[in-house]
Design a protein around this motif. Structure first.
Motif, PDB file in Angstrom:
ATOM      1  N   VAL A 146       0.866  -1.171   0.000  1.00  0.00           N
ATOM      2  CA  VAL A 146       0.000   0.000   0.000  1.00  0.00           C
ATOM      3  C   VAL A 146       0.903   1.222   0.000  1.00  0.00           C
ATOM      4  O   VAL A 146       1.865   1.300   0.757  1.00  0.00           O
ATOM      5  CB  VAL A 146      -0.967   0.011   1.201  1.00  0.00           C
ATOM      6  CG1 VAL A 146      -0.243  -0.089   2.533  1.00  0.00           C
ATOM      7  CG2 VAL A 146      -1.849   1.264   1.167  1.00  0.00           C
ATOM      8  N   PHE A 168       1.168   5.685  -0.393  1.00  0.00           N
ATOM      9  CA  PHE A 168       0.481   6.964  -0.252  1.00  0.00           C
ATOM     10  C   PHE A 168       1.205   8.035  -1.064  1.00  0.00           C
ATOM     11  O   PHE A 168       2.421   8.221  -0.904  1.00  0.00           O
ATOM     12  CB  PHE A 168       0.448   7.379   1.216  1.00  0.00           C
ATOM     13  CG  PHE A 168      -0.308   6.427   2.109  1.00  0.00           C
ATOM     14  CD1 PHE A 168      -1.666   6.586   2.324  1.00  0.00           C
ATOM     15  CD2 PHE A 168       0.336   5.357   2.719  1.00  0.00           C
ATOM     16  CE1 PHE A 168      -2.374   5.709   3.140  1.00  0.00           C
ATOM     17  CE2 PHE A 168      -0.353   4.476   3.542  1.00  0.00           C
ATOM     18  CZ  PHE A 168      -1.712   4.652   3.751  1.00  0.00           C
ATOM     19  N   GLY A 187       2.285   5.908  -3.493  1.00  0.00           N
ATOM     20  CA  GLY A 187       1.278   5.307  -4.355  1.00  0.00           C
ATOM     21  C   GLY A 187       1.773   5.103  -5.766  1.00  0.00           C
ATOM     22  O   GLY A 187       1.511   4.080  -6.399  1.00  0.00           O
ATOM     23  N   VAL A 192      -2.995   4.998  -2.727  1.00  0.00           N
ATOM     24  CA  VAL A 192      -3.823   6.008  -2.068  1.00  0.00           C
ATOM     25  C   VAL A 192      -3.283   7.394  -2.406  1.00  0.00           C
ATOM     26  O   VAL A 192      -2.092   7.670  -2.198  1.00  0.00           O
ATOM     27  CB  VAL A 192      -3.827   5.802  -0.540  1.00  0.00           C
ATOM     28  CG1 VAL A 192      -4.761   6.808   0.138  1.00  0.00           C
ATOM     29  CG2 VAL A 192      -4.209   4.371  -0.176  1.00  0.00           C
ATOM     30  N   SER A 193      -4.133   8.266  -2.941  1.00  0.00           N
ATOM     31  CA  SER A 193      -3.749   9.648  -3.275  1.00  0.00           C
ATOM     32  C   SER A 193      -2.587   9.704  -4.260  1.00  0.00           C
ATOM     33  O   SER A 193      -1.746  10.601  -4.201  1.00  0.00           O
ATOM     34  CB  SER A 193      -3.377  10.427  -2.002  1.00  0.00           C
ATOM     35  OG  SER A 193      -4.419  10.409  -1.059  1.00  0.00           O
ATOM     36  N   VAL A 247      -7.467   4.462  -4.277  1.00  0.00           N
ATOM     37  CA  VAL A 247      -8.214   5.210  -3.266  1.00  0.00           C
ATOM     38  C   VAL A 247      -7.834   6.683  -3.376  1.00  0.00           C
ATOM     39  O   VAL A 247      -6.635   7.007  -3.465  1.00  0.00           O
ATOM     40  CB  VAL A 247      -7.901   4.691  -1.847  1.00  0.00           C
ATOM     41  CG1 VAL A 247      -8.709   5.457  -0.799  1.00  0.00           C
ATOM     42  CG2 VAL A 247      -8.152   3.190  -1.738  1.00  0.00           C
ATOM     43  N   HIS A 248      -8.836   7.568  -3.337  1.00  0.00           N
ATOM     44  CA  HIS A 248      -8.529   8.996  -3.495  1.00  0.00           C
ATOM     45  C   HIS A 248      -9.620   9.821  -2.811  1.00  0.00           C
ATOM     46  O   HIS A 248     -10.804   9.477  -2.863  1.00  0.00           O
ATOM     47  CB  HIS A 248      -8.481   9.366  -4.976  1.00  0.00           C
ATOM     48  CG  HIS A 248      -7.537  10.468  -5.302  1.00  0.00           C
ATOM     49  ND1 HIS A 248      -6.226  10.250  -5.667  1.00  0.00           N
ATOM     50  CD2 HIS A 248      -7.700  11.812  -5.324  1.00  0.00           C
ATOM     51  CE1 HIS A 248      -5.626  11.398  -5.919  1.00  0.00           C
ATOM     52  NE2 HIS A 248      -6.510  12.373  -5.701  1.00  0.00           N
ATOM     53  N   GLU A 293      -1.544   9.743   3.772  1.00  0.00           N
ATOM     54  CA  GLU A 293      -1.643   9.125   5.083  1.00  0.00           C
ATOM     55  C   GLU A 293      -2.085  10.095   6.168  1.00  0.00           C
ATOM     56  O   GLU A 293      -2.706   9.703   7.158  1.00  0.00           O
ATOM     57  CB  GLU A 293      -0.334   8.421   5.477  1.00  0.00           C
ATOM     58  CG  GLU A 293       0.906   9.286   5.526  1.00  0.00           C
ATOM     59  CD  GLU A 293       1.708   9.223   4.239  1.00  0.00           C
ATOM     60  OE1 GLU A 293       2.894   8.857   4.294  1.00  0.00           O
ATOM     61  OE2 GLU A 293       1.134   9.560   3.177  1.00  0.00           O
ATOM     62  N   ALA A 344      -6.005  10.100   5.804  1.00  0.00           N
ATOM     63  CA  ALA A 344      -6.750   8.835   5.828  1.00  0.00           C
ATOM     64  C   ALA A 344      -7.176   8.508   7.260  1.00  0.00           C
ATOM     65  O   ALA A 344      -6.332   8.331   8.142  1.00  0.00           O
ATOM     66  CB  ALA A 344      -5.892   7.713   5.255  1.00  0.00           C
ATOM     67  N   ILE A 359      -8.992  -0.597   3.921  1.00  0.00           N
ATOM     68  CA  ILE A 359      -7.908  -0.930   2.995  1.00  0.00           C
ATOM     69  C   ILE A 359      -7.198  -2.195   3.437  1.00  0.00           C
ATOM     70  O   ILE A 359      -6.894  -3.085   2.627  1.00  0.00           O
ATOM     71  CB  ILE A 359      -6.921   0.249   2.880  1.00  0.00           C
ATOM     72  CG1 ILE A 359      -7.604   1.450   2.218  1.00  0.00           C
ATOM     73  CG2 ILE A 359      -5.676  -0.156   2.097  1.00  0.00           C
ATOM     74  CD1 ILE A 359      -6.790   2.725   2.289  1.00  0.00           C
TER      75      ILE A 359
END
Length: 269
Positions: free
Chosen positions: A121, A123, A127, A150-151, A215-216, A251, A254, A262
């Motif tokens: 995972v 960020f 990401g 993520v993002s 994920v965003h 992060e 989130a 997640i």
């Protein structure tokens, strides 16, 4: 300065050989020492391990990274590490290029510790790195079994928001790099990419059949929603897309409940 076609990683200076938490120094295939931390968490030493790739200017000991790791540890074992140029790791940041080698070393360490299933995972910058890593390491000990971004940006050189214009000043200007080094504890490389590495949106079609989650937040001040949508579109139906109402960036933004979701997604066989 490119991460393509690099050789194998190896590991040095592993601390404890017990089944408990431990720290290690990993050495990447291009010779950079990377600090890393392992927590067995709910997964123990044989279940799933989640490898966490932090955002630009983060590190293994930053509070936001430790918070995320704590949530993930309720679901699985967790490996955190500092990208090159960050924290106590060596080298200088290449802002998403050779960082793929840092992640590969961390994933391989998780497998060395006994985890047959290892997932990633990332960020923001992390990401982009998990996407490129999944595309470039589809087999072998450094491969990932599932990936969540993520993002993450979809493309390089994006300057469409004030936040990203500040980031580009930090990276490209000598004064900015001084601020990065002494103000943000991040050592940034002063050379341009040559060649320009595979972009995240170019990497996505190469990830299947590895499961992919994008994920965003809909209030992300760095990358607007066309970035996650472009990533999901590039997967041609093979990615899951979560657009999170009210969420900002990476992060820091989130919430624990989202991190738990997640982790559940990553831990599912």
């Amino acid at each position: 300065m490119t991460s393509e076609a690099e050789g194998a990683f190896h590991m040095v200076d592993v601390s404890s050989l017990t089944d408990g938490p431990r720290r290690a120094t990993l050495r990447t295939s291009d010779g950079v020492p990377i600090e890393a931390r392992y927590e067995p968490g709910a997964g123990g030493t044989t279940g799933t391990a989640i490898v966490v790739a932090h955002g630009f200017t983060g590190s293994v000991d930053r509070p936001s990274v430790r918070r995320a790791a704590g949530v993930f540890a309720r679901h699985a074992a967790v490996v955190t590490f500092s990208f090159r140029g960050h924290g106590r790791s060596g080298g200088r940041s290449t802002v998403g290029d050779r960082e793929v080698l840092d992640l590969a070393a961390a994933v391989a360490w998780a497998r060395e510790l006994g985890h047959a299933r290892v997932v990633t995972v990332g960020f923001s910058m992390g990401g982009s790195v998990v996407l490129r890593h999944a595309a470039l390491h589809g087999s072998g000990g450094a491969r990932t079994d599932a990936v969540a971004a993520v993002s993450a940006p979809a493309r390089w050189y994006y300057r469409g928001t004030p936040a990203m214009r500040r980031v580009h000043w930090l990276i490209t200007r000598p004064a900015g790099r001084l601020v990065g080094r002494f103000g943000l504890r991040t050592r940034i490389h002063d050379r341009d990419w040559d060649p320009v590495p595979l972009s995240p949106v170019e990497a996505v079609p190469l990830i299947a059949p590895t499961p992919l989650l994008v994920v965003h937040g809909d209030r992300d001040p760095y990358f607007p929603l066309d970035h996650p949508r472009a990533l999901a579109d590039a997967a041609d139906g093979a990615a899951e897309l979560w657009l999170v109402p009210g969420m900002g960036h990476a992060e820091n933004a989130a919430e624990d409940a989202l991190l738990g979701r997640i982790a559940d997604w990553l831990s599912a066989p």
